[in-house]
Design a protein around this motif. Structure first.
Motif, PDB file in Angstrom:
ATOM      1  N   SER A  95       1.598   4.877   1.358  1.00 33.58           N
ATOM      2  CA  SER A  95       1.618   5.264   2.773  1.00 33.58           C
ATOM      3  C   SER A  95       2.732   6.262   3.034  1.00 33.58           C
ATOM      4  O   SER A  95       3.626   6.474   2.202  1.00 33.58           O
ATOM      5  CB  SER A  95       1.824   4.025   3.657  1.00 33.58           C
ATOM      6  N   VAL A  96       2.689   6.832   4.239  1.00 36.37           N
ATOM      7  CA  VAL A  96       3.752   7.726   4.687  1.00 36.37           C
ATOM      8  C   VAL A  96       4.051   7.433   6.153  1.00 36.37           C
ATOM      9  O   VAL A  96       3.143   7.306   6.977  1.00 36.37           O
ATOM     10  CB  VAL A  96       3.386   9.210   4.483  1.00 36.37           C
ATOM     11  N   LEU A  97       5.328   7.284   6.466  1.00 32.24           N
ATOM     12  CA  LEU A  97       5.830   7.115   7.829  1.00 32.24           C
ATOM     13  C   LEU A  97       6.692   8.327   8.143  1.00 32.24           C
ATOM     14  O   LEU A  97       7.705   8.560   7.477  1.00 32.24           O
ATOM     15  CB  LEU A  97       6.635   5.826   7.947  1.00 32.24           C
ATOM     16  N   ASP A  98       6.275   9.103   9.132  1.00 34.34           N
ATOM     17  CA  ASP A  98       6.932  10.369   9.461  1.00 34.34           C
ATOM     18  C   ASP A  98       7.530  10.262  10.861  1.00 34.34           C
ATOM     19  O   ASP A  98       6.810  10.168  11.853  1.00 34.34           O
ATOM     20  CB  ASP A  98       5.905  11.501   9.392  1.00 34.34           C
ATOM     21  N   ILE A  99       8.854  10.279  10.932  1.00 34.78           N
ATOM     22  CA  ILE A  99       9.594  10.079  12.190  1.00 34.78           C
ATOM     23  C   ILE A  99      10.267  11.388  12.597  1.00 34.78           C
ATOM     24  O   ILE A  99      10.848  12.095  11.761  1.00 34.78           O
ATOM     25  CB  ILE A  99      10.666   8.988  12.019  1.00 34.78           C
ATOM     26  N   THR A 100      10.192  11.697  13.875  1.00 31.30           N
ATOM     27  CA  THR A 100      10.926  12.843  14.417  1.00 31.30           C
ATOM     28  C   THR A 100      11.868  12.344  15.500  1.00 31.30           C
ATOM     29  O   THR A 100      11.431  11.670  16.449  1.00 31.30           O
ATOM     30  CB  THR A 100       9.962  13.886  15.005  1.00 31.30           C
ATOM     31  N   TYR A 101      13.162  12.667  15.352  1.00 28.42           N
ATOM     32  CA  TYR A 101      14.129  12.320  16.387  1.00 28.42           C
ATOM     33  C   TYR A 101      14.050  13.345  17.520  1.00 28.42           C
ATOM     34  O   TYR A 101      13.691  14.502  17.308  1.00 28.42           O
ATOM     35  CB  TYR A 101      15.546  12.290  15.805  1.00 28.42           C
ATOM     36  N   ARG A 102      14.400  12.907  18.706  1.00 23.30           N
ATOM     37  CA  ARG A 102      14.256  13.781  19.868  1.00 23.30           C
ATOM     38  C   ARG A 102      15.402  14.785  19.939  1.00 23.30           C
ATOM     39  O   ARG A 102      16.508  14.559  19.447  1.00 23.30           O
ATOM     40  CB  ARG A 102      14.173  12.969  21.149  1.00 23.30           C
ATOM     41  N   ASN A 103      15.095  15.893  20.588  1.00 27.96           N
ATOM     42  CA  ASN A 103      16.085  16.937  20.855  1.00 27.96           C
ATOM     43  C   ASN A 103      16.424  16.838  22.342  1.00 27.96           C
ATOM     44  O   ASN A 103      15.648  17.259  23.193  1.00 27.96           O
ATOM     45  CB  ASN A 103      15.512  18.311  20.521  1.00 27.96           C
ATOM     46  N   PRO A 104      17.570  16.252  22.710  1.00 30.18           N
ATOM     47  CA  PRO A 104      17.846  15.965  24.127  1.00 30.18           C
ATOM     48  C   PRO A 104      17.987  17.234  24.963  1.00 30.18           C
ATOM     49  O   PRO A 104      18.399  18.283  24.466  1.00 30.18           O
ATOM     50  CB  PRO A 104      19.159  15.170  24.068  1.00 30.18           C
ATOM     51  N   THR A 105      17.631  17.101  26.231  1.00 31.05           N
ATOM     52  CA  THR A 105      17.743  18.214  27.172  1.00 31.05           C
ATOM     53  C   THR A 105      18.788  17.969  28.243  1.00 31.05           C
ATOM     54  O   THR A 105      19.104  18.875  29.021  1.00 31.05           O
ATOM     55  CB  THR A 105      16.383  18.466  27.847  1.00 31.05           C
ATOM     56  N   GLN A 106      19.311  16.746  28.329  1.00 32.87           N
ATOM     57  CA  GLN A 106      20.351  16.439  29.306  1.00 32.87           C
ATOM     58  C   GLN A 106      21.127  15.213  28.834  1.00 32.87           C
ATOM     59  O   GLN A 106      20.709  14.504  27.921  1.00 32.87           O
ATOM     60  CB  GLN A 106      19.744  16.173  30.684  1.00 32.87           C
ATOM     61  N   PHE A 107      22.262  14.982  29.482  1.00 37.84           N
ATOM     62  CA  PHE A 107      23.099  13.839  29.100  1.00 37.84           C
ATOM     63  C   PHE A 107      22.389  12.529  29.437  1.00 37.84           C
ATOM     64  O   PHE A 107      21.732  12.398  30.469  1.00 37.84           O
ATOM     65  CB  PHE A 107      24.441  13.898  29.847  1.00 37.84           C
ATOM     66  N   GLY A 108      22.525  11.570  28.543  1.00 33.91           N
ATOM     67  CA  GLY A 108      21.913  10.269  28.777  1.00 33.91           C
ATOM     68  C   GLY A 108      22.528   9.208  27.884  1.00 33.91           C
ATOM     69  O   GLY A 108      23.124   9.517  26.845  1.00 33.91           O
ATOM     70  N   VAL A 109      22.400   7.964  28.309  1.00 34.19           N
ATOM     71  CA  VAL A 109      22.945   6.831  27.549  1.00 34.19           C
ATOM     72  C   VAL A 109      21.900   5.720  27.524  1.00 34.19           C
ATOM     73  O   VAL A 109      21.277   5.410  28.554  1.00 34.19           O
ATOM     74  CB  VAL A 109      24.253   6.298  28.178  1.00 34.19           C
ATOM     75  N   ILE A 110      21.687   5.135  26.340  1.00 29.55           N
ATOM     76  CA  ILE A 110      20.830   3.962  26.181  1.00 29.55           C
ATOM     77  C   ILE A 110      21.685   2.841  25.603  1.00 29.55           C
ATOM     78  O   ILE A 110      22.360   3.033  24.594  1.00 29.55           O
ATOM     79  CB  ILE A 110      19.630   4.246  25.261  1.00 29.55           C
ATOM     80  N   LEU A 111      21.650   1.680  26.236  1.00 28.86           N
ATOM     81  CA  LEU A 111      22.457   0.546  25.788  1.00 28.86           C
ATOM     82  C   LEU A 111      21.571  -0.689  25.700  1.00 28.86           C
ATOM     83  O   LEU A 111      20.770  -0.959  26.591  1.00 28.86           O
ATOM     84  CB  LEU A 111      23.610   0.285  26.767  1.00 28.86           C
ATOM     85  N   GLU A 112      21.744  -1.430  24.615  1.00 27.88           N
ATOM     86  CA  GLU A 112      21.017  -2.689  24.443  1.00 27.88           C
ATOM     87  C   GLU A 112      21.983  -3.739  23.912  1.00 27.88           C
ATOM     88  O   GLU A 112      22.772  -3.465  22.996  1.00 27.88           O
ATOM     89  CB  GLU A 112      19.843  -2.529  23.482  1.00 27.88           C
ATOM     90  N   MET A 113      21.914  -4.940  24.469  1.00 26.56           N
ATOM     91  CA  MET A 113      22.739  -6.054  24.003  1.00 26.56           C
ATOM     92  C   MET A 113      21.876  -7.307  23.940  1.00 26.56           C
ATOM     93  O   MET A 113      21.040  -7.550  24.814  1.00 26.56           O
ATOM     94  CB  MET A 113      23.918  -6.287  24.960  1.00 26.56           C
TER      95      MET A 113
END
Length: 807
Positions: A206-224
């Motif tokens: 198999s093949v898993l092909d991932i592309t990370y995003r190219n951000p266009t503005q400031f942002g924060v993601i937090l998970e706990m």
């Protein structure tokens, strides 16, 4: 008449957002013969005529007009989120001519935004993959998976077109920690379970092909959560030339592992930092850097274990008391630099260089004393539930001092050329693998005061009736030091084209891969080998009322041996090990239709793989040990079905079913089940919300697999041990209360006014508390000499609380 009208319609839907990514209510969405308005959540869905170019206009009293040109097939649904502002009109900038490109290639795509909320002991992309047909795993603590009869080493994983690697020494899912892929950074996810094009690498499954995003503005993601936490930060320079996305993760699996039947003092901690930096030097030239540093620490001190098995009339148990500990550590460092140069509108060049360095140690000394016997089932007895009569008493001591240092470097050039209706792709790549490895491990088994020697050692042991004159040696003993270098040169070329056959659309792709490699090192005789792998794809979309697409793929998928495949059961590198080879046949069909006035798709694939020069292996948890002898042939055949769509309006869910049969013939002894022979598979991923309280959501992740082969004792003939583990049944469920998002709206509270998302989730892993086994422990009855296969059970029911927020 109604059916004909239905067949000539397509649909465009999505959300209209402003500059701050907030939904806009009351936007007029207009096309010929149709006009609608967005609702309070900014959502729209408009029907348009199919098979013709249609202009869709978006107008609002306080914003500039925007328009979109679309050309869609009958019944096709295209999701498009429009951004509007009050500065300038956007007219004719976007042309959609959807040709089902990914479906033509047999590639499955996912929405990255939902994956963070899908519950699972190892939440993330691999957790979702395991719900697909043809993708199997019976280990919730592992991110590894087998696909259509292949093993864990047969899967390709790319991030931003760069191949990524796993640590080498990990033998248990408990030790794995974090996947390389950081879900918080992901933009696009593409997966193929087989029959992929020549542009992908030399693996068989198999093949898993991932592309990370190219951000266009400031942002924060937090998970706990109770299992750890993660933080991701998007950053963009004022001139928009620089952008970066950085993620930090920490995980502690104590909550999960302490639910197992073995009582332990256990501290597994995993942490990493990952960054993707982009720089646009000019409109034609872009640069990007992907970096990752991770550390996995596995500290394990087992105390006691009791496993009950047998039947209700004859219950038995294995009780074990431990001393000692295990200390494992895996440090990995990864960096990749990619440059993309747009030579012309139709010609692109890419230059990629990457380095992966891993330093691993696996140290343990664990002494176990065990009793195997019958359980007291007399209610009211002082010993109720305990072993009342022992059939076997013994002990074993396991020792290891394993160290590995591996450095893998890659240099690659890729080219893309569009010419009329043709697409030409090519690439060349050089890889240098340098591995320094010392394996030193042994196991001593003692039963009733007698040291048990391996059955392959002569002279025969007739103790206690005759004194034994042979040497005292461990039951299992592996010692080797390998300094190994592997130089690889690979190249590929492929040609694709879209055409018309009468009123039908057709696509075809022809390609070939080549790889040459040489294994060298201390005390090794260098060996140079070359393989070629031609591949072909053909697809046709008939001009029918029903939206159907048919695919056929045939190709050679050869897998030159990686380091683990070169190392035999004794830990010694065998440089003459050849590439495993398979001829794959895949026949597929995509059927898109509407049910309950919502879009659905049924994907069906039948496949057959004929394999030669197979390298037999054994699987213990996630540790694979190869014979390194290419002394087998094998086959895999099966059928995969997946129905996905909006079972609940506005959500994407799917049901999958898979049938698989894979067998191997070792040294012409006859066909037996391979270690990955997972016959039946059923998966369900379901999303829902309460109609009257849409902010309360439910996520359900369910997997059922029939039992895998249970393996065999050390030094035994696998042909004599063809038992299977029990079926794997697991349901994970998550409940989420959304306080803030684009649909629910923003908060008026000053503290929360900058939040784009805020939700609190409650998760239950293994909802029905099923006992699932990963492997067997083999214990011998002193009296009857019977070998008992005693299952090693996985995690029980566990509760978790999770907080998600986005700024």
């Amino acid at each position: 008449m109604g059916m004909n009208s239905f067949a000539q319609t397509a649909f465009v839907k999505g959300v209209v957002l402003d500059e701050k990514n907030l939904p806009i209510e009351g936007v007029n969405v207009t096309c010929p013969n149709n006009n609608i308005q967005t609702d309070e959540k900014g959502f729209y869905e408009i029907a348009i005529p199919s098979n013709q170019i249609i202009t869709i206009e978006f107008t609002h009293i306080s914003l500039k007009k925007a328009s979109l040109k679309a050309s869609l097939k009958p019944n096709e649904v295209y999701v498009f989120n429009m951004h509007m502002n009050d500065q300038q009109e956007q007219m004719g900038e976007v042309i959609i001519n959807s040709n089902n490109k990914k479906s033509v290639q047999g590639i499955i795509t996912f929405e990255a935004k939902d994956i963070r909320f899908i519950p699972g002991a190892n939440a993330g992309i691999e957790n979702v993959l395991k719900t697909l047909p043809g993708v199997n795993s019976n280990n919730e603590l592992s991110t590894q998976y087998s696909v259509r009869g292949g093993n864990y080493d047969e899967n390709l994983v790319y991030v931003n077109e760069v191949e990524v690697y796993r640590p080498f020494l990990i033998r248990s899912g408990q030790q794995e920690g974090l996947s390389f892929i950081n879900t918080d950074l992901v933009q696009n996810i593409e997966f193929s379970a087989g029959g992929f094009q020549a542009k992908y690498g030399d693996k068989m499954s198999s093949v898993l092909d991932i592309t990370y995003r190219n951000p266009t503005q400031f942002g924060v993601i937090l998970e706990m959560s109770f299992l750890g936490g993660s933080l991701a930060v998007d950053a963009v320079s004022k001139d928009k030339k620089w952008s970066a996305i950085t993620g930090i993760r920490y995980r502690n699996n104590s909550l999960l592992v302490n639910s197992q039947e073995t009582q332990t003092n256990y501290t597994p901690t995993f942490a990493d930092i990952q960054t993707n930096i982009n720089y646009e030097a000019s409109p034609k030239w872009q640069w990007s850097f992907l970096g990752n540093i991770s550390q996995n620490k596995y500290l394990y001190q087992p105390l006691t274990r009791q496993t009950n098995f047998g039947t209700a009339d004859a219950p038995m148990a294995l009780a074990v008391y431990y001393e000692g500990q295990e200390k494992d550590k895996y440090d990995t460092y990864f960096g990749a630099l990619k440059s993309t140069y747009q030579v012309s509108d139709s010609f692109t060049l890419k230059f990629i260089g990457s380095v992966f360095h891993t330093i691993e140690q696996e140290y343990f000394d664990i002494y176990a004393q065990y009793r195997l016997g019958e359980v007291d089932i007399n209610i009211g007895s002082d010993t109720y539930g305990d072993i009342a009569f022992s059939r076997g008493i013994g002990s074993q001591l396991n020792h290891a001092r394993n160290d590995l240092d591996a450095l893998i470097a890659n240099l690659e050039v890729k080219g893309f050329k569009n010419w009329k209706q043709n697409q030409i792709e090519w690439g060349v790549k050089y890889t240098r693998e340098s591995i320094r490895d010392r394996v030193s491990e042994w196991e001593v088994i003692d039963s009733a005061g007698f040291s048990i020697r391996p059955p392959i050692v002569l002279p025969k042991n007739d103790e206690p009736y005759q004194p034994y004159s042979g040497l005292l040696i461990p039951y299992q003993y592996v010692y080797a030091t390998n300094f190994t270098n592997i130089d690889r040169f690979s190249a590929y070329g492929q040609w694709g084209r879209k055409d018309n056959l009468g009123t039908n659309e057709i696509w075809y792709n022809l390609g070939i891969r080549m790889q040459s490699w040489e294994v060298s090192g201390d005390n090794l005789v260098s060996n140079f080998q070359t393989i070629f792998s031609p591949r072909a794809q053909f697809a046709i979309k008939p001009n029918w009322e029903k939206d159907m697409l048919f695919r056929f793929t045939v190709g050679v998928y050869s897998q030159p041996p990686f380091y683990r495949e070169l190392r035999d059961y004794d830990g010694v590198v065998q440089p003459d090990t050849e590439a495993q080879k398979s001829i794959n046949f895949v026949l597929g069909n995509d059927y898109s239709f509407k049910m309950w006035e919502r879009p659905f798709k049924l994907v069906t694939e039948a496949y057959y793989k004929k394999m030669t020069d197979v390298n037999p292996y054994t699987v213990d948890n996630v540790r694979i040990r190869y014979a390194a002898d290419n002394n087998a042939v094998a086959y895999a055949q099966g059928l995969d079905l997946r129905l996905n769509g909006e079972f609940v309006p506005g959500t994407d869910s799917w049901i999958s079913f898979g049938y698989l049969k894979t067998e191997e013939n070792i040294d012409n002894k006859g066909y037996i089940a391979r270690p990955t022979d997972q016959r039946l598979k059923f998966g369900l991923l379901f999303q829902d919300y309460m109609p009257k309280i849409p902010s309360l959501k439910l996520y359900l992740n369910m997997v059922y697999n029939t039992g895998l082969p249970g393996g065999s004792p050390a030094y035994s003939d696998p042909y004599l041990y063809q038992n299977r583990l029990n079926d794997y049944r697991r349901v994970d469920v998550g409940f989420s209360k959304v306080f803030i998002d684009q649909k629910v709206g923003m908060s008026n509270n000053k503290f929360f006014k900058n939040f784009k998302e805020l939700s609190l989730g409650f998760e239950i892993y293994n909802l029905f508390n099923n006992q699932n086994a990963i492997t067997n422990t083999w214990v011998r009855d002193v009296y009857t000499k019977t070998e008992y296969a005693i299952p090693n059970y996985m995690t029980t029911r566990v509760f978790n609380l999770k907080l998600n927020m986005r700024l």
